[in-house]
Design an enzyme around this catalytic site. Structure first.
Site, PDB file in Angstrom:
ATOM      1  N   HIS A 252      34.582  30.982  44.720  1.00 49.60           N
ATOM      2  CA  HIS A 252      34.680  29.764  45.388  1.00 49.60           C
ATOM      3  C   HIS A 252      33.519  30.067  46.261  1.00 49.60           C
ATOM      4  O   HIS A 252      32.787  31.056  46.356  1.00 49.60           O
ATOM      5  CB  HIS A 252      35.905  29.495  46.428  1.00 49.60           C
ATOM      6  CG  HIS A 252      36.248  30.635  47.275  1.00 49.60           C
ATOM      7  ND1 HIS A 252      35.344  30.961  48.421  1.00 49.60           N
ATOM      8  CD2 HIS A 252      37.284  31.586  47.326  1.00 49.60           C
ATOM      9  CE1 HIS A 252      36.009  31.874  49.110  1.00 49.60           C
ATOM     10  NE2 HIS A 252      37.088  32.358  48.553  1.00 49.60           N
ATOM     11  N   ASP A 376      54.785  39.759  41.095  1.00 54.44           N
ATOM     12  CA  ASP A 376      55.081  41.256  41.138  1.00 54.44           C
ATOM     13  C   ASP A 376      55.620  41.907  42.518  1.00 54.44           C
ATOM     14  O   ASP A 376      55.181  41.441  43.172  1.00 54.44           O
ATOM     15  CB  ASP A 376      53.752  42.044  40.984  1.00 54.44           C
ATOM     16  CG  ASP A 376      53.677  43.483  40.661  1.00 54.44           C
ATOM     17  OD1 ASP A 376      54.170  44.212  41.469  1.00 54.44           O
ATOM     18  OD2 ASP A 376      53.296  43.622  39.449  1.00 54.44           O
ATOM     19  N   SER A 391      40.366  36.582  46.960  1.00 55.36           N
ATOM     20  CA  SER A 391      39.690  35.899  46.047  1.00 55.36           C
ATOM     21  C   SER A 391      38.732  36.197  45.165  1.00 55.36           C
ATOM     22  O   SER A 391      37.874  37.404  45.518  1.00 55.36           O
ATOM     23  CB  SER A 391      38.789  35.101  47.220  1.00 55.36           C
ATOM     24  OG  SER A 391      39.881  33.944  47.900  1.00 55.36           O
TER      25      SER A 391
END
Length: 452
Positions: A252, A376, A391
């Site tokens: 992003h 997980d 990210s």
């Protein structure tokens, strides 16, 4: 039952069967994407018509920017007419195809553009990095009101001509070290009168005079600016392409980099994760990192909706994938189990299980191509789900890189979005964005046709 009604029933039944098959076949063509990407070696799958006898009414015209992009049964499509009966159609070289399905060779049913990409192998990332803006001093990233004792307010810096993206290098000849130092200098010199700010804008430096105001809320002199120093935060590398030494990270945009008008917008350096603030509903967590300028360093050349991109000074090593893996295109991604690689302590890369819940339609480039959920137990216990600093963490499915973790769902930190890897490699310039010039190329390309 009289013979005539029986004959009418049979005719009607045949019409229904014919119409149903005909409609089903055409509906399947309408569902084909108008644009898609394939890798060299992928099959070009076209729906099969269900009703014998109507196949000769349909033709698929194939435009290509060069020969040998498409082969049928191992033979290159040349300027001939093919009667296509379900033979194997495979794309064999990088290039573009424009498919046009027509009824009776005249009535257009479906147009589809196919961009054939070369096979690309990259080293997956997962490494934590600190993002450093290419700035000296501090950067103006927003204007803020300064409230006076009488309840009124002012914007001293804005009124003096300070613009967003300006780099403020010094105040009254004192160089600015960081955000805290800037606030101290403004209060110290502001109590004495006008401030002289050394500002760099578009590569040129000039002095701008600002009249500070005493802030009723903070009890300090202020000039009404939101500022950032050169540390933009922690992120994760998604991939490294060894031939061009190019990397992609974050998945992003970094908003602050938009205001940096330089060829090199900043740098990334290695970050050691010192702690984790777990995320919870309504409160995204974050990685707490210590920047380390050793072992891993690179520049930032591109800042876009698909991440930040540049070159690394040294090769990237991933212990899980030493020889690299292929990029998965959107049509090769399926809903189901996958895994991510990220760091939650120090600089240790770890794999964690996730679930790809949805592969979102990609009619045009977008940074949100996947919906994922962290499954997980170890990662959920440590982070609560997706947190800031994660990210860019690569998403792996079936031994291929499918994308990068990007945004978290604020109301459910176990879920978030992923950016598709195919858009990231295009943005990085690893593969030329041929599709953008496709219509122009097609005007001079050979025209092929085969019948369905």
């Amino acid at each position: 039952m009289p013979p005539q009604p029986r004959i009418l029933q049979k005719v009607l039944l045949l019409i229904i069967i014919f119409s149903t098959s005909f409609t089903t076949a055409f509906y399947s063509y309408f569902l084909l994407p108008s644009e898609q990407k394939l890798s060299v070696g992928d099959a070009l799958n076209l729906p099969q018509l269900l009703t014998p006898g109507i196949d000769h009414h349909l033709s698929v015209y194939v435009e290509s920017n060069k020969n040998n992009v498409l082969k049928i049964n191992g033979y290159p499509v040349t300027q001939k007419i093919y009667k296509y009966n379900g033979e194997q159609a495979v794309v064999t070289e990088p290039g573009q195809l424009n498919l046009s399905l027509k009824l009776f060779g005249v009535i257009p049913i479906k147009n589809m553009m196919v961009d054939v990409l070369p096979e690309i192998e990259v080293i997956p990332g997962g490494h934590s990095v600190g993002v450093m803006l290419q700035t000296e001093g501090i950067m103006a990233v927003g204007h803020a009101p300064v409230y006076r004792n009488d309840g009124t307010y002012a914007y001293p810096a804005k009124e003096a001509g300070i613009e967003l993206g300006d780099n403020i290098l010094a105040i009254n000849d004192s160089k600015i070290k960081n955000e805290k130092n800037a606030a101290e200098l403004i209060h110290q010199f502001g109590a004495k009168g006008t401030l002289k700010l050394l500002v760099r804008r578009d590569g040129k430096e000039k002095i701008i005079s600002v009249e500070p105001e005493f802030c009723q809320d903070t009890k300090t002199y202020r000039i009404g600016l939101y500022i950032r120093d050169n540390a933009a935060g922690v992120g994760t590398i998604t991939f490294y392409e060894p031939k061009g030494k190019k990397y992609g990270a974050l998945g992003h945009m970094i908003a602050d980099l938009d205001t940096v008008d330089q060829a090199e917008k900043g740098r990334i350096v290695k970050a050691d994760i010192q702690g984790i603030k777990p995320g919870k509903k309504g409160d995204p967590g974050e990685k707490i990192g210590l920047f380390d300028g050793k072992e891993l360093e690179g520049n930032i050349e591109i800042n876009s909706n698909f991440g930040i991109f540049g070159k690394l000074e040294e090769p990237l090593v991933n212990p899980f994938f030493k020889n690299g893996i292929s990029i998965a295109l959107s049509n090769q991604i399926s809903e189901g189990p996958a895994e991510i690689i990220t760091v939650i302590a120090g600089d240790k890369l770890e794999k964690f299980d996730i679930e790809i819940e949805r592969v979102l339609p990609q009619h045009q480039p977008t940074g949100k191509g996947l919906i994922i959920q962290i499954t997980d137990p170890k990662l959920l216990k440590a982070t609560g789900g997706i947190i800031q600093g994660m990210s860019g963490s690569p998403i792996i499915q079936g031994g291929k890189l499918v994308g990068a973790v990007t945004h978290v769902f604020v109301n459910d930190p176990t879920k978030g979005y992923g950016c598709l890897a195919e858009w990231m490699i295009l943005e990085a310039g690893i593969v030329h964005k041929e599709a953008a010039s496709f219509p122009e190329i097609m005007t001079k390309s050979p025209v092929f046709m085969f019948n369905l």
